[in-house]
Design a protein around this motif. Structure first.
Motif, PDB file in Angstrom:
ATOM      1  N   VAL A   1       0.842  -1.199   0.000  1.00  0.00           N
ATOM      2  CA  VAL A   1       0.000   0.000   0.000  1.00  0.00           C
ATOM      3  C   VAL A   1       0.871   1.241   0.000  1.00  0.00           C
ATOM      4  CG1 VAL A   1      -1.691   1.328   1.316  1.00  0.00           C
ATOM      5  CG2 VAL A   1      -1.886  -1.160   1.191  1.00  0.00           C
ATOM      6  N   GLY A   2       0.501   2.229  -0.836  1.00  0.00           N
ATOM      7  CA  GLY A   2       1.128   3.540  -0.804  1.00  0.00           C
ATOM      8  C   GLY A   2       2.521   3.587  -1.412  1.00  0.00           C
TER       9      GLY A   2
ATOM     10  N   ASP B   1      -3.040   9.254   4.717  1.00  0.00           N
ATOM     11  CA  ASP B   1      -3.933   8.463   3.863  1.00  0.00           C
ATOM     12  C   ASP B   1      -3.370   7.064   3.627  1.00  0.00           C
ATOM     13  OD1 ASP B   1      -5.795  10.452   3.670  1.00  0.00           O
ATOM     14  OD2 ASP B   1      -5.116  11.187   1.713  1.00  0.00           O
ATOM     15  N   ASP B   2      -2.059   6.982   3.380  1.00  0.00           N
ATOM     16  CA  ASP B   2      -1.455   5.668   3.139  1.00  0.00           C
ATOM     17  C   ASP B   2      -1.486   4.796   4.389  1.00  0.00           C
ATOM     18  OD1 ASP B   2      -0.980   6.155   0.512  1.00  0.00           O
ATOM     19  OD2 ASP B   2       1.139   6.646   0.737  1.00  0.00           O
TER      20      ASP B   2
ATOM     21  N   HIS C   1      -4.962   3.414   4.594  1.00  0.00           N
ATOM     22  CA  HIS C   1      -5.178   2.343   3.618  1.00  0.00           C
ATOM     23  C   HIS C   1      -4.430   1.071   4.010  1.00  0.00           C
ATOM     24  CE1 HIS C   1      -6.084   5.671   0.441  1.00  0.00           C
ATOM     25  NE2 HIS C   1      -7.133   5.390   1.185  1.00  0.00           N
TER      26      HIS C   1
ATOM     27  N   GLU D   1      -6.401  -0.622   6.728  1.00  0.00           N
ATOM     28  CA  GLU D   1      -7.567  -1.297   6.152  1.00  0.00           C
ATOM     29  C   GLU D   1      -7.160  -2.617   5.505  1.00  0.00           C
ATOM     30  OE1 GLU D   1      -9.151   1.560   3.458  1.00  0.00           O
ATOM     31  OE2 GLU D   1     -10.388   2.545   4.967  1.00  0.00           O
ATOM     32  N   GLN D   2      -6.023  -2.629   4.823  1.00  0.00           N
ATOM     33  CA  GLN D   2      -5.568  -3.842   4.157  1.00  0.00           C
ATOM     34  C   GLN D   2      -5.212  -4.936   5.162  1.00  0.00           C
ATOM     35  OE1 GLN D   2      -5.130  -4.957   0.915  1.00  0.00           O
ATOM     36  NE2 GLN D   2      -6.468  -3.243   0.410  1.00  0.00           N
TER      37      GLN D   2
ATOM     38  N   ALA E   1     -12.576  -1.170   7.690  1.00  0.00           N
ATOM     39  CA  ALA E   1     -12.326   0.243   7.966  1.00  0.00           C
ATOM     40  C   ALA E   1     -12.043   0.450   9.455  1.00  0.00           C
ATOM     41  CB  ALA E   1     -13.529   1.074   7.540  1.00  0.00           C
TER      42      ALA E   1
END
Length: 583
Positions: free
Chosen positions: A258-259, A377-378, A381, A384-385, A390
């Motif tokens: 992610v990110g 934000d990353d 995310h 969440e992963q 959430a």
């Protein structure tokens, strides 16, 4: 646009009017009137034949008397609720403009089934949590032993049990082990002979490292099956038992990278650059320990446009530059004697000059790629992963504070929380226990929530609902800011502080690390309060916290006389004992 009435057949005030006031039990005057409302609510929005209602509620009276009783009860419902919520049309009755908890429960059960078929484990668990928030007691009626009432009660209980069982299995797959234990325990409590629930509980205990409890649960399963069904555990359950004995617990699911999109592109381009020159350069991936350098390299190698067969990954080199220099020289010499190739060196910022110097002395070109902390934000995310759902604001804030936004540390911390059972689903988000939860926390089932609701006054329930929708630690001043303005500011603050103190004494809330702020002691209870709200009310309260809606007068605390009247009404049997109830 006016609000619908609320009808709760699974606990709580039977009816809440459009203005937000609850209908007291004594206002109904007749028990058969409440049963008529229940029958119409079970099929809210649908046409129900009057003849069917008469046959169900007044089966032993002449038809004409039954129809008269139906007309009287219908009129009483309209008068008591204060709206034309029951419509008559060509020999039928329909409950309109009503939100009914059993209808919402059935919707959640359907949602859970569809999610299970689609493999959406998060949606299954959240549907179960929301359903439990509604199911604060079994369905009961005034004529509780009548076939329609017993059948309704059995159907709703069965739907609940099936959803709980599916959610427990989903929680194991998500590695939400605390939720899996709790939901599976609830499944066993609802049906002691449910081999499915016993098996899920065994897996959850094993995942938490509680092997003794997992093996003990197998013995409890075997005893329950023998007593209830005269059967032995299935092959599937015995195989799980053997795997636990062999030390093969569930493992956390893998998550995708992610990110850090820019950094991945830089790494791929750097690999291409050294390939274009002589194929024997060094690419330094620089970041603090725990910044996710290995994951960044894996992502870059997966996207590399050239063959990665001749690429070696060294490190991490995080300490003692002199020792790193010796190691680098020896390994470069060994590599040159076999096959030059490209080296990717994982290094900390303070060791980078040493790595670059040694590589250049060996005649190798050097490229540098950073592995910086994640953006907010990353980090969200990534969370969440890893968790599969959430996360709450509290969870993300805690993770950011404890890991410094470093990707590797964040993943390690999340896995540690999952293994400790600190991760829990609330129905609205994935949340975090403030500290390590008790070894066997009380089940946050709907029935337990129902017991809590009976102990709390209206003002305490209102404050819990506000805090639940806020989904963060709040101060008394913050709560007062979203309520209607009161000229007596000091008195209002004392009153709200008194309500908060009562919740604190009951263990419903606890003080946050920030002075003067409070949050739910058990995040599942906060989630249940939020999930229990009618969706439109929940959205309205969220807008109050966001500052996009003006506080409504309906959200002031009830006066003392109404509170006392409500408490007195709870102690009386539901409905009156009029002569019409006996006919």
């Amino acid at each position: 646009m006016t609000d619908p009435i609320e009808v709760r057949l699974l606990g709580g005030p039977l009816v809440t009017r459009q203005d937000g006031t609850a209908v007291a039990h004594t206002e109904w005057n007749a028990g058969k009137t409440t049963d008529l409302l229940r029958l119409l609510a079970l099929d809210a929005g649908q046409l129900v034949r009057s003849e069917t209602l008469v046959d169900t509620l007044w089966p032993d009276v002449p038809a004409e008397s039954g129809r008269a009783s139906l007309r009287t009860a219908t009129s009483r419902i309209r008068k008591t609720i204060g709206s034309h919520c029951v419509r008559s049309h060509l020999g039928t009755l329909t409950l309109v403009d009503a939100w009914v908890d059993t209808v919402q429960l059935t919707t959640l059960v359907t949602t859970g089934r569809r999610a299970a078929r689609a493999g959406d484990d998060v949606a299954v668990v959240q549907a179960a949590r929301r359903a439990e928030a509604l199911y604060t007691r079994d369905f009961h009626a005034y004529s509780d032993d009548q076939p329609w009432a017993t059948q309704t009660r059995s159907t709703l209980a069965f739907q609940r049990h099936q959803l709980v069982a599916a959610a427990a299995e989903s929680a194991v797959r998500l590695f939400w082990l605390r939720d899996a234990v709790e939901l599976a325990r609830l499944g066993v409590a609802l049906d002691p002979a449910s081999e499915r629930a016993h098996r899920t509980l065994m897996s959850a205990y094993a995942g938490l490292g509680r092997t003794d409890d997992a093996l003990r649960q197998f013995e409890l399963c075997r005893a329950a099956l023998a007593e209830e069904l005269g059967a032995d555990p299935s092959q599937q359950t015995r195989a799980l038992h053997l795997s636990i004995l062999a030390g093969a617990p569930p493992v956390a699911p893998h998550h995708r990278f992610v990110g850090r999109t820019r950094e991945v592109v830089d790494l791929v381009e750097s690999i291409d650059d050294v390939h274009a020159v002589d194929g024997s350069g060094v690419v330094c991936v620089v970041g603090a320990p725990g910044s996710g350098r290995h994951a960044l390299v894996d992502a870059g190698l997966q996207q590399a446009r050239r063959s990665t067969a001749s690429i070696d990954v060294w490190g991490p080199f995080d300490h003692d530059g002199a020792e790193v220099a010796v190691t680098m020289r020896e390994r470069l010499a060994e590599r040159e004697a076999v096959l030059p190739g490209t080296i990717i060196a994982l290094t900390a910022p303070d060791v980078l000059p040493t790595v670059v110097s040694v590589a250049e002395q060996a005649g190798r070109g050097v490229r540098v790629v950073g592995s910086p902390p994640l953006t907010e934000d990353d980090l969200l995310h990534l969370t969440e992963q890893v968790l599969g759902g959430a996360p709450s604001d509290l969870l993300v804030e805690t993770l950011a504070r404890e890991t410094g936004h470093l990707a590797g540390r964040a993943v390690e911390e999340l896995h540690r929380w999952m293994a400790q059972g600190r991760i829990t689903a609330t129905g609205t988000a994935v949340d975090l226990w403030g500290s390590a939860p008790p070894e066997e926390p009380p089940m946050a089932s709907g029935l337990h929530l129902g017991l809590l609701l009976e102990q709390l006054g209206p003002a305490e329930v209102r404050l819990c609902e506000l805090m639940a929708v806020a989904d963060r630690a709040v101060s008394i001043d913050a709560v007062l800011a979203v309520l209607p303005a009161d000229r007596r500011v000091a008195a209002a603050r004392r009153s709200m502080a008194s309500v908060m103190d009562r919740l604190l004494d009951r263990g419903v809330v606890q003080e946050d690390r920030r002075p003067g702020h409070y949050r739910f002691a058990d995040p599942r209870v906060g989630g249940a309060f939020a999930a229990r709200l009618r969706p439109a009310v929940r959205a309205r309260l969220r807008r109050l916290w966001d500052g996009t809606e003006t506080p409504a007068d309906s959200w002031t605390a009830p006066d003392r006389r109404s509170v006392a009247r409500d408490v007195g009404d709870r102690r009386r049997a539901e409905g009156g004992r009029r002569a019409s109830d006996r006919h």
